[in-house]
Design a protein around this motif. Structure first.
Motif, PDB file in Angstrom:
ATOM      1  N   ASN A  76       0.829  -1.221   0.000  1.00  0.00           N
ATOM      2  CA  ASN A  76       0.000   0.000   0.000  1.00  0.00           C
ATOM      3  C   ASN A  76       0.856   1.260   0.000  1.00  0.00           C
ATOM      4  N   HIS A  77       1.989   1.192   0.689  1.00  0.00           N
ATOM      5  CA  HIS A  77       2.873   2.350   0.767  1.00  0.00           C
ATOM      6  C   HIS A  77       3.543   2.651  -0.577  1.00  0.00           C
ATOM      7  N   LEU A  78       3.897   1.610  -1.311  1.00  0.00           N
ATOM      8  CA  LEU A  78       4.704   1.807  -2.529  1.00  0.00           C
ATOM      9  C   LEU A  78       3.977   1.509  -3.835  1.00  0.00           C
ATOM     10  N   LYS A  79       2.716   1.165  -3.802  1.00  0.00           N
ATOM     11  CA  LYS A  79       2.030   0.693  -5.013  1.00  0.00           C
ATOM     12  C   LYS A  79       2.021   1.699  -6.165  1.00  0.00           C
ATOM     13  N   HIS A  80       2.118   2.982  -5.886  1.00  0.00           N
ATOM     14  CA  HIS A  80       2.133   3.984  -6.950  1.00  0.00           C
ATOM     15  C   HIS A  80       3.542   4.517  -7.244  1.00  0.00           C
ATOM     16  N   ALA A  81       4.531   4.002  -6.534  1.00  0.00           N
ATOM     17  CA  ALA A  81       5.905   4.478  -6.697  1.00  0.00           C
ATOM     18  C   ALA A  81       6.504   3.970  -8.006  1.00  0.00           C
ATOM     19  N   LYS A  82       7.340   4.773  -8.576  1.00  0.00           N
ATOM     20  CA  LYS A  82       8.088   4.385  -9.779  1.00  0.00           C
ATOM     21  C   LYS A  82       9.539   4.048  -9.418  1.00  0.00           C
ATOM     22  N   LYS A  83      10.000   4.625  -8.309  1.00  0.00           N
ATOM     23  CA  LYS A  83      11.367   4.400  -7.845  1.00  0.00           C
ATOM     24  C   LYS A  83      11.369   4.268  -6.326  1.00  0.00           C
ATOM     25  N   VAL A  84      12.381   3.540  -5.819  1.00  0.00           N
ATOM     26  CA  VAL A  84      12.576   3.420  -4.370  1.00  0.00           C
ATOM     27  C   VAL A  84      14.054   3.648  -4.060  1.00  0.00           C
ATOM     28  N   ALA A  85      14.326   4.158  -2.889  1.00  0.00           N
ATOM     29  CA  ALA A  85      15.705   4.318  -2.422  1.00  0.00           C
ATOM     30  C   ALA A  85      15.971   3.250  -1.381  1.00  0.00           C
ATOM     31  N   LEU A  86      17.055   2.505  -1.565  1.00  0.00           N
ATOM     32  CA  LEU A  86      17.467   1.505  -0.597  1.00  0.00           C
ATOM     33  C   LEU A  86      18.684   2.043   0.145  1.00  0.00           C
ATOM     34  N   LEU A  87      18.646   1.949   1.450  1.00  0.00           N
ATOM     35  CA  LEU A  87      19.675   2.512   2.316  1.00  0.00           C
ATOM     36  C   LEU A  87      20.298   1.412   3.152  1.00  0.00           C
ATOM     37  N   ALA A  88      21.604   1.431   3.251  1.00  0.00           N
ATOM     38  CA  ALA A  88      22.333   0.538   4.153  1.00  0.00           C
ATOM     39  C   ALA A  88      23.186   1.411   5.057  1.00  0.00           C
ATOM     40  N   SER A  89      23.190   1.092   6.341  1.00  0.00           N
ATOM     41  CA  SER A  89      23.982   1.895   7.280  1.00  0.00           C
ATOM     42  C   SER A  89      24.625   1.000   8.323  1.00  0.00           C
ATOM     43  N   THR A  90      25.675   1.516   8.939  1.00  0.00           N
ATOM     44  CA  THR A  90      26.396   0.784   9.973  1.00  0.00           C
ATOM     45  C   THR A  90      27.011   1.774  10.959  1.00  0.00           C
ATOM     46  N   LEU A  91      27.232   1.308  12.161  1.00  0.00           N
ATOM     47  CA  LEU A  91      27.992   2.089  13.135  1.00  0.00           C
ATOM     48  C   LEU A  91      29.467   1.723  13.084  1.00  0.00           C
ATOM     49  N   GLY A  92      29.816   0.748  12.249  1.00  0.00           N
ATOM     50  CA  GLY A  92      31.213   0.389  12.048  1.00  0.00           C
ATOM     51  C   GLY A  92      31.579  -0.951  12.662  1.00  0.00           C
ATOM     52  N   ILE A  93      32.658  -1.510  12.160  1.00  0.00           N
ATOM     53  CA  ILE A  93      33.131  -2.816  12.612  1.00  0.00           C
ATOM     54  C   ILE A  93      33.584  -2.780  14.069  1.00  0.00           C
ATOM     55  N   GLU A  94      34.024  -1.615  14.522  1.00  0.00           N
ATOM     56  CA  GLU A  94      34.473  -1.505  15.909  1.00  0.00           C
ATOM     57  C   GLU A  94      33.339  -1.828  16.882  1.00  0.00           C
ATOM     58  N   ILE A  95      32.142  -1.370  16.559  1.00  0.00           N
ATOM     59  CA  ILE A  95      30.961  -1.658  17.381  1.00  0.00           C
ATOM     60  C   ILE A  95      30.682  -3.155  17.360  1.00  0.00           C
ATOM     61  N   GLU A  96      30.739  -3.753  16.172  1.00  0.00           N
ATOM     62  CA  GLU A  96      30.504  -5.193  16.047  1.00  0.00           C
ATOM     63  C   GLU A  96      31.494  -5.975  16.906  1.00  0.00           C
ATOM     64  N   ARG A  97      32.750  -5.646  16.771  1.00  0.00           N
ATOM     65  CA  ARG A  97      33.776  -6.367  17.541  1.00  0.00           C
ATOM     66  C   ARG A  97      33.540  -6.240  19.040  1.00  0.00           C
ATOM     67  N   LYS A  98      33.231  -5.055  19.477  1.00  0.00           N
ATOM     68  CA  LYS A  98      33.049  -4.808  20.907  1.00  0.00           C
ATOM     69  C   LYS A  98      31.810  -5.498  21.451  1.00  0.00           C
ATOM     70  N   PHE A  99      30.682  -5.293  20.810  1.00  0.00           N
ATOM     71  CA  PHE A  99      29.426  -5.733  21.401  1.00  0.00           C
ATOM     72  C   PHE A  99      29.066  -7.172  21.036  1.00  0.00           C
ATOM     73  N   VAL A 100      29.559  -7.695  19.942  1.00  0.00           N
ATOM     74  CA  VAL A 100      29.334  -9.102  19.658  1.00  0.00           C
ATOM     75  C   VAL A 100      30.153  -9.938  20.628  1.00  0.00           C
ATOM     76  N   SER A 101      31.370  -9.515  20.924  1.00  0.00           N
ATOM     77  CA  SER A 101      32.184 -10.273  21.875  1.00  0.00           C
ATOM     78  C   SER A 101      31.567 -10.239  23.268  1.00  0.00           C
ATOM     79  N   ILE A 102      30.972  -9.120  23.652  1.00  0.00           N
ATOM     80  CA  ILE A 102      30.284  -9.037  24.940  1.00  0.00           C
ATOM     81  C   ILE A 102      29.090  -9.985  24.951  1.00  0.00           C
ATOM     82  N   HIS A 103      28.335  -9.999  23.860  1.00  0.00           N
ATOM     83  CA  HIS A 103      27.151 -10.869  23.756  1.00  0.00           C
ATOM     84  C   HIS A 103      27.560 -12.336  23.855  1.00  0.00           C
ATOM     85  N   LEU A 104      28.670 -12.701  23.237  1.00  0.00           N
ATOM     86  CA  LEU A 104      29.126 -14.093  23.281  1.00  0.00           C
ATOM     87  C   LEU A 104      29.526 -14.496  24.696  1.00  0.00           C
ATOM     88  N   LEU A 105      30.017 -13.545  25.476  1.00  0.00           N
ATOM     89  CA  LEU A 105      30.391 -13.836  26.856  1.00  0.00           C
ATOM     90  C   LEU A 105      29.183 -14.069  27.743  1.00  0.00           C
TER      91      LEU A 105
END
Length: 106
Positions: A76-105
């Motif tokens: 319903n949101h996009l049924k009349h759209a001709k184009k869409v914008a796709l966005l990818a974002s990250t806080l960086g690998i440093e966040i992944e390394r820090k908080f994934v290791s904490i989660h594994l602990l």
């Protein structure tokens, strides 16, 4: 420096407006907010694609990607759209390394 909204953080943690936050949890959130601000390296990218709606299947195809959006709300949101914008974002690998290791602990 990335700005963080404590109300949004609490919302994602499932806290309700009238729910009391313990001092310990509040302090831990504050410390983690500071840590995220120190080590994050935010990046993003986006591309714009043509899209095509399929009324019969109630889907949106993002042309050239193999991506197919299914579901009543997105259709319903996009049924009349001709184009869409796709966005990818990250806080960086440093966040992944820090908080994934904490989660594994845990």
């Amino acid at each position: 420096m990335i700005e963080l909204d404590k109300k949004e953080i609490l919302r994602y943690l499932g806290y309700r407006r009238n729910q009391e936050l313990t001092e310990t949890v509040d302090q831990e959130i504050q410390e983690l907010m500071i840590e995220v601000q120190k080590i994050s390296n935010p990046r993003y990218t986006f591309r714009i694609f043509e899209c095509q709606s399929n009324e019969e299947n109630r889907t949106i195809e993002v042309l050239g990607t193999g991506l197919l959006f299914e579901g009543k709300s997105i259709y319903n949101h996009l049924k009349h759209a001709k184009k869409v914008a796709l966005l990818a974002s990250t806080l960086g690998i440093e966040i992944e390394r820090k908080f994934v290791s904490i989660h594994l602990l845990l």
